[in-house]
Design an enzyme around this catalytic site. Structure first.
Site, PDB file in Angstrom:
ATOM      1  N   ASN A   1      23.021  -3.707 -30.441  1.00 23.76           N
ATOM      2  CA  ASN A   1      24.001  -4.383 -31.278  1.00 23.76           C
ATOM      3  C   ASN A   1      23.695  -4.083 -32.748  1.00 23.76           C
ATOM      4  O   ASN A   1      22.682  -3.450 -33.055  1.00 23.76           O
ATOM      5  CB  ASN A   1      23.951  -5.892 -30.988  1.00 23.76           C
ATOM      6  CG  ASN A   1      25.296  -6.548 -31.209  1.00 23.76           C
ATOM      7  OD1 ASN A   1      26.182  -5.994 -31.838  1.00 23.76           O
ATOM      8  ND2 ASN A   1      25.443  -7.770 -30.704  1.00 23.76           N
TER       9      ASN A   1
ATOM     10  N   CYS B   1      31.356  -3.147 -37.342  1.00 26.23           N
ATOM     11  CA  CYS B   1      30.666  -2.745 -36.104  1.00 26.23           C
ATOM     12  C   CYS B   1      31.033  -1.324 -35.702  1.00 26.23           C
ATOM     13  O   CYS B   1      30.211  -0.577 -35.208  1.00 26.23           O
ATOM     14  CB  CYS B   1      31.029  -3.698 -34.970  1.00 26.23           C
ATOM     15  SG  CYS B   1      32.777  -3.620 -34.542  1.00 26.23           S
TER      16      CYS B   1
ATOM     17  N   HIS C   1      34.881  -5.622 -30.523  1.00 22.93           N
ATOM     18  CA  HIS C   1      33.555  -5.231 -31.012  1.00 22.93           C
ATOM     19  C   HIS C   1      33.197  -3.854 -30.473  1.00 22.93           C
ATOM     20  O   HIS C   1      33.694  -3.455 -29.413  1.00 22.93           O
ATOM     21  CB  HIS C   1      32.538  -6.291 -30.535  1.00 22.93           C
ATOM     22  CG  HIS C   1      31.197  -6.202 -31.190  1.00 22.93           C
ATOM     23  ND1 HIS C   1      31.024  -5.928 -32.523  1.00 22.93           N
ATOM     24  CD2 HIS C   1      29.942  -6.359 -30.691  1.00 22.93           C
ATOM     25  CE1 HIS C   1      29.725  -5.926 -32.802  1.00 22.93           C
ATOM     26  NE2 HIS C   1      29.055  -6.184 -31.703  1.00 22.93           N
TER      27      HIS C   1
ATOM     28  N   GLN D   1      25.069  -5.356 -39.767  1.00 21.84           N
ATOM     29  CA  GLN D   1      26.335  -5.076 -40.457  1.00 21.84           C
ATOM     30  C   GLN D   1      26.770  -6.215 -41.374  1.00 21.84           C
ATOM     31  O   GLN D   1      27.642  -6.035 -42.208  1.00 21.84           O
ATOM     32  CB  GLN D   1      27.439  -4.810 -39.434  1.00 21.84           C
ATOM     33  CG  GLN D   1      27.805  -6.057 -38.623  1.00 21.84           C
ATOM     34  CD  GLN D   1      28.871  -5.823 -37.575  1.00 21.84           C
ATOM     35  OE1 GLN D   1      28.594  -5.332 -36.498  1.00 21.84           O
ATOM     36  NE2 GLN D   1      30.115  -6.169 -37.914  1.00 21.84           N
TER      37      GLN D   1
END
Ligand SMILES: *[C@@H]1O[C@H](CO)[C@@H](O)[C@H](O)[C@H]1NC(C)=O
Ligand SMILES: *[C@@H]1O[C@H](CO)[C@@H](O)[C@H](O)[C@H]1NC(C)=O
Length: 335
Positions: free
Chosen positions: A274, A86, A254, A77
């Site tokens: 992630n 995110c 997040h 990202q």
């Protein structure tokens, strides 16, 4: 000067993504489950029959189902510049992985147009672009407007190009913000594609809190997106294995994609993707202790069921593609 630099570094540690954070404005209070259900669309949680413990395996990994991966590629990202996106990366990974699951793992992976979401969703008051957002912004946008794939727009980590329209009270992105093509000899060289192939969502909503509901949703329908609290120990200190939080971090900032679970050396874990590049963690993934609401991971998760009907109409030949307009009905296509 030195103090300012230290302060800047700490500020970055505290704001990986600003999921649920809105720039300089205070973060809205956490929503109740009922409030989240009210924000949902065609809310269909996994039925209680599927939640019986004996129907759920001890370990599961959508990256390895009998040796096959049902996950589309990983993302970063933060390139070509820092962007707190995110919320859209984790949520779009959920949608495109679930599309792959609906395809039975066959065919080409779909990569959704992150940039279209980033530059268009804020106009409809869905997210604050690079300053933060929520999974419900992503799924709500897809439900209302549908989203093309990356063949329409490349990711720029920049939400500014269409922001002026918001000040003019325009809530819907023009075609130029949703799909473009550039062609030699065409005037103008770059032009909007009015009707690209798009994907939507048929249903989305919150996953009930806790391990059992999360497992039932993941096992039955595919990966989910969850909010977490991060912190320096995870961001800069994670070197593989099961992460256990010793700092009691609770400041949720997040969003990540939970793709499975298991146990390592007697420690139960969630397998998580992630969106910080494959050079972070274990090929871009990490394991987080499961069953202890580590980093708040078991509190605020969302599912979405993709709508792939337009793709099906194209595969069936009812819609055909074209360089000028994108998809057109077969009987209206010029020969
Ligand atoms: C977005 O929020 C602003 C400020 O509350 C409001 O004036 C505007 O009508 C909203 N736009 C949409 C599309 O909901
Ligand atoms: C975290 O919480 C546990 C349990 O409440 C406590 O024992 C521990 O001291 C806390 N750690 C920190 C760094 O605050």
């Amino acid at each position: 000067m030195k103090g300012a630099l230290v302060f800047a570094a700490l500020a970055v540690f505290a704001m990986e993504c600003e999921a649920g954070g809105y720039g300089d404005n205070p973060r809205p209070a956490a929503k109740t489950f009922e409030e989240k259900v009210a924000m949902s669309y065609n809310y269909e949680p996994i039925g209680s029959n599927d939640m019986r413990a004996n129907s759920i395996p001890d370990s599961w990994d959508w990256n390895d189902v009998d040796g096959n991966s049902y996950l589309a590629p990983s993302w970063n990202q933060h390139i070509p510049k820092y962007c707190g996106s995110c919320w859209l990366h984790s949520s779009l990974s959920v949608v495109q992985d679930r599309i792959k699951i609906m395809h039975g793992g066959d065919g080409i992976d779909v990569m959704l147009a992150r940039q279209v979401l980033l530059q268009c969703a804020p106009l409809a008051n869905l997210s604050n672009g690079c300053k933060g957002g929520e999974p419900s912004d992503v799924f709500g946008y897809m439900q209302k407007y549908n989203l093309p794939d990356e063949g329409c727009f490349v990711y720029k980590a920049d939400d500014t190009d269409f922001m002026h329209l918001k000040k003019e009270g325009i809530s819907e992105c023009p075609a130029e913000g949703r799909c473009v093509n550039c062609m030699t000899g065409h005037k103008p060289e770059c032009y909007a594609i009015e009707n690209p192939l798009t994907y939507g969502v048929k249903s989305f909503g919150p996953v009930p809190e806790g391990e059992d509901a999360m497992k039932a949703e993941i096992y039955n329908r595919g990966p989910i997106v969850c909010s977490i609290a991060t912190g320096k120990a995870l961001d800069y200190g994670y070197r593989g294995g099961v992460f256990i939080d010793v700092n009691n971090v609770t400041d949720v900032d997040h969003d990540i994609e939970v793709v499975g679970w298991g146990e390592e050396d007697g420690v139960p874990f969630w397998k998580i993707r992630n969106s910080w590049g494959t050079f972070w963690g274990e090929l871009g993934f990490f394991k987080l202790r499961r069953g202890t609401n580590e980093l708040q991971v078991e509190k605020d998760c969302w599912y979405a069921v993709p709508d792939i009907s337009m793709e099906k109409e194209m595969l069936d030949g009812k819609l055909v593609g074209s360089m000028e307009k994108g998809l057109v009905k077969k009987d209206e296509a010029e020969l």
